[in-house]
Scaffold this motif. Structure first.
Motif, mmCIF file in Angstrom:
data_model
loop_
_atom_site.group_PDB
_atom_site.id
_atom_site.type_symbol
_atom_site.label_atom_id
_atom_site.label_comp_id
_atom_site.label_asym_id
_atom_site.label_seq_id
_atom_site.Cartn_x
_atom_site.Cartn_y
_atom_site.Cartn_z
ATOM 1 N N ARG A 335 6.282 69.678 55.067
ATOM 2 C CA ARG A 335 6.550 70.203 53.718
ATOM 3 C C ARG A 335 6.523 69.050 52.724
ATOM 4 O O ARG A 335 7.462 68.269 52.655
ATOM 5 N N GLU A 359 4.435 73.496 46.180
ATOM 6 C CA GLU A 359 5.763 73.983 45.800
ATOM 7 C C GLU A 359 6.753 73.671 46.902
ATOM 8 O O GLU A 359 7.744 74.365 47.036
ATOM 9 N N GLY A 360 6.473 72.635 47.730
ATOM 10 C CA GLY A 360 7.418 72.323 48.796
ATOM 11 C C GLY A 360 7.212 73.209 50.008
ATOM 12 O O GLY A 360 7.893 73.073 51.013
ATOM 13 N N GLU A 361 6.229 74.103 49.962
ATOM 14 C CA GLU A 361 5.970 74.968 51.122
ATOM 15 C C GLU A 361 4.995 74.248 52.064
ATOM 16 O O GLU A 361 4.233 73.377 51.624
ATOM 17 N N PRO A 362 4.960 74.619 53.343
ATOM 18 C CA PRO A 362 3.961 73.989 54.224
ATOM 19 C C PRO A 362 2.540 74.390 53.844
ATOM 20 O O PRO A 362 1.588 73.767 54.287
ATOM 21 N N TYR A 363 2.399 75.441 53.018
ATOM 22 C CA TYR A 363 1.049 75.850 52.574
ATOM 23 C C TYR A 363 0.851 75.344 51.146
ATOM 24 O O TYR A 363 1.721 75.529 50.289
ATOM 25 N N ALA A 364 -0.329 74.767 50.876
ATOM 26 C CA ALA A 364 -0.565 74.266 49.512
ATOM 27 C C ALA A 364 -0.529 75.455 48.565
ATOM 28 O O ALA A 364 -1.120 76.500 48.856
#
Lengths: 408, 77, 260
Positions: A335, A359-364
């Motif tokens: 993350r 946004e700090g998510e593991p997905y861009a």
């Protein structure tokens, strides 16, 4: 309006007879010198192009959409498929952008290996450009010679990362593998043989009367127009503006190496051809400086950032926390911090930049790939007007567009 | 750190393993060896050989039903 | 109280997040005084709502209505003669807006500025093709992918998708495998809607094998004539390996409605 049925399908050149010989033809998606899937709708007045409309999107795979549904490490192999001629350049551009987002640095040995791979890919890409451009214009033998050289370079890439085209030879935070035994000696042999071959191509082409007639004053782009159309890389340096990201915004080891950036103010395809040949010589010079640097580096390959990058294999196999962290990083993905970053790099085709919003998510949250060929394809719309069909092929070759990058 | 797959040697991989440790690895470098288990005697035997050769056996794990892996750090000679 | 997640965002989401985890932020520094960026900000002060430096590049937030004036100031006065990239980010779920960014490059100073503006949903933005001709393709791609209309753009048509494609793929509400119109695009265009169930849905499962199909599969070791009937009267029921990929839109199921 035409009534089309099976016997009389749609006939594009209906107005051929009406107003003297204004004809519309498709420089269709399947064309030997279309460098991929380019459908160029050309409105012709006899042989003269009056209007050109590049219709792209035939190789659109939705790479940016995939980036939003894959974790950062999962997305790395898809960046091979952007500019499939020199895929390490895309891997590196993506990995470098993510490293800038995370704020980490690759260790010294990884940087040396990366810069060597980047310059090797530049040579591969320039040889491919020379081969296809010469073949489009009609020089068959240069095509075979250049591809022969490219085979040696691709064998080197295959020795290192196991693949000829889709290398994925770079990881976020470093380099996956160390150089195999004897790789540097083969690289040395390849670099010693290259100048003689480049001289061979230059003897064949540079002073060739036909080549000069076909390339001089063809696809003229003024400096101001080049900037306006978003041209980068050799297209920009061919129009007299000296801007090379390796020199102006140095990344990796380019700050420590000394090489010069060839510029020509001829603004036409011949100038760009000379630039490509000169850049190949500079790449050889760069790699020659890098080889001694490799030996005095520590054997660490990946950066040390436990919360982003998993530990090296020996620690994972022996320590429990490294194994647990490795498991979390692989299953859930790392993350990165919240923020946005745009990192340009100098790929063989031009300025290849990745804009990553996270946004700090593991997905861009959003990943935009700024592909140089996309804007060079847009440029065709303007510089093709007023040229002949034979020049259309030369200009497409000279802009060095690759459709994995254009359509993403 | 280098990884070596000795599964193709089935049971008599000890000579090759010691040869690799002696030649390919430098002092304090880690080597990971993967070999077939067979009747599980190779697990104990490989641990003893590493011990008597003076190297440090960092880990000895079951890789899957038929394979075993050991992590060796080269010390002494 | 469970954390609110927007239901129509069908993109990939982390299946587990620590309850009290707060993501760190990329460090933002304010524009220091007499730097190159400082006089950019002073040149744009009429429009710059907020400006800071992030990862070595200046970021300026402006209103969407005065994007042309801000960019023309940057181009004429501050020497940012190349707009290297222009695209949008979809924030419709959070605050009903798109975020459009223009990535500017100053060739002489080797400096980069990103001009960012927030555009309400359904609003159109002024096209910057008169300033930078590269926007011709870039804005067409933005329109194609997000549906953001660029006013008086010379040729605003879809660029990557076919002209008559419905839906804008890069929106967060557009599923990765495509919605119903996407999976039936060819059938509708060539044969028409009513042929959908005759032709059947598209096979997206690369591992799909029809046991009794001797036209496309050769039976190594048990070769038969081309297109010979070897089913022996037995009706073959297809083995469904990947239910999620094979989204068959015929059967009305709650899961699918929620995904769309």
């Amino acid at each position: 309006m035409q009534v089309t049925n099976k016997l009389t399908p749609f006939f594009e050149n209906l107005n051929f007879e009406r107003n003297d010989n204004m004809m519309v033809i498709n420089f269709g998606p399947q064309h030997p010198s279309a460098h991929g899937q380019l459908r160029l709708v050309l409105e012709l007045d006899g042989e003269l192009v009056t209007k050109a409309y590049p219709d792209i999107g035939y190789l659109h795979r939705g790479i940016e959409k995939m980036a939003e549904n894959m974790t950062y490490n999962e997305f790395l192999p898809t960046t091979d498929r952007l500019d499939y001629i020199a895929s390490t350049a895309n891997n590196y551009a993506y990995a470098h952008a993510v490293e800038k987002l995370l704020g980490i640095e690759a260790p010294r040995r990884a940087q040396v290996i990366r810069t060597m791979l980047l310059e090797l890919n530049r040579i591969i890409s320039h040889l491919f450009f020379l081969a296809t451009h010469a073949l489009d214009v009609g020089a068959m033998s240069v095509f075979l010679y250049a591809f022969r050289e490219r085979e040696f370079a691709m064998d080197l890439m295959e020795d290192y990362c196991g693949a000829r085209l889709t290398h994925s030879a770079v990881r976020i935070g470093g380099v996956p593998l160390d150089l195999p035994k004897g790789w540097l000696e083969n690289l040395e042999k390849f670099l010693d043989a290259m100048p003689a071959n480049i001289k061979l191509y230059e003897d064949l082409l540079t002073e060739n009367r036909i080549w000069k007639m076909r390339l001089e004053d063809v696809g003229v782009i003024s400096g101001e127009d080049a900037l306006n159309w978003g041209c980068t890389g050799v297209m920009l340096r061919g129009s007299g503006i000296k801007y090379d990201i390796r020199k102006e915004e140095p990344y990796e080891l380019y700050g420590e190496l000394e090489f010069d950036v060839p510029v020509s103010d001829r603004c036409d395809s011949y100038g760009r051809y000379r630039l490509y040949m000169e850049e190949m010589k500079q790449s050889i010079r760069i790699i020659k400086q890098l080889i001694p640097m490799y030996s005095d580096t520590q054997p660490q390959l990946m950066a040390h950032a436990p919360q982003y990058i998993s530990a090296p294999k020996e620690e994972i196999m022996t320590q429990n926390y490294a194994l647990m962290q490795h498991f979390v990083l692989v299953t859930q993905g790392m993350r990165p911090p919240v923020g946005e970053v745009y990192v340009p790099t100098e790929s063989p085709k031009g300025e290849l930049g990745f804009y990553i919003k996270s946004e700090g998510e593991p997905y861009a949250y959003r990943l935009k790939c700024r592909a140089p060929s996309f804007f060079h394809a847009g440029l065709l719309q303007e510089i093709l007007v007023g040229t002949y069909i034979a020049d259309v092929v030369t200009i497409i070759g000279s802009t060095n567009i690759v459709f994995g990058e254009v359509d993403r | 750190m280098k990884r070596y797959d000795l599964r193709h040697l089935h049971d008599d991989f000890y000579g090759r393993m010691m040869e690799i440790i002696k030649n390919d690895l430098v002092i304090n470098e880690v080597g990971i060896f993967l070999f077939e288990v067979g009747d599980f005697s190779s697990v104990q035997k490989s641990a003893d050989m590493i011990k008597e050769a003076g190297h440090e056996l960092m880990n000895s794990l079951k890789f899957n039903e038929v394979d075993w892996t050991i992590v060796v750090k080269k010390k002494g000679n | 109280m469970r954390k609110y997640t927007p239901k129509d965002n069908v993109q990939g989401k982390a299946y587990y997040t620590d309850r009290f985890w707060v993501a760190p932020r990329v460090p933002r520094t304010s524009v220091e005084e007499d730097s190159h960026f400082a006089d950019i900000v002073s040149a744009l002060k009429k429009y710059a709502k907020d400006s800071y430096v992030e990862v070595g590049q200046l970021i300026v937030h402006i209103k969407p209505t005065d994007n042309i004036s801000a960019l023309s100031i940057l181009k004429e006065k501050c020497g940012y003669t190349q707009c290297s990239e222009l695209s949008a980010v979809d924030y419709l779920a959070q605050d009903g807006e798109f975020e459009i960014f223009y990535q500017m490059l100053n060739v002489t100073e080797a400096a980069r500025v990103r001009v960012v503006c927030r555009l309400k949903q359904g609003e159109a933005i002024e096209s910057i093709v008169p300033l930078f001709k590269m926007a011709n393709f870039a804005e067409r791609e933005m329109f194609d992918m997000f549906g953001i209309v660029a006013n008086n753009h010379p040729y605003l048509k879809r660029i990557l998708m076919p002209e008559d494609w419905s839906g804008h793929p890069l929106l967060k509400t557009y599923p990765l495998q495509g919605d119903e119109a996407a999976s039936w695009y060819e059938v509708d265009k060539i044969f028409g809607k009513e042929y959908r169930d005759i032709i059947g849905s598209e096979n997206r499962d690369p591992a799909k094998i029809d046991r009794y199909d001797t036209k496309r599969f050769s039976r190594v070791g048990y070769e038969v004539q081309f297109d010979a009937d070897i089913s022996g009267g037995e009706k073959e029921n297809p083995i469904e390996y990947s239910k999620t990929i094979m989204a068959n839109y015929q059967k009305p199921s709650k899961k699918l409605k929620e995904r769309r």
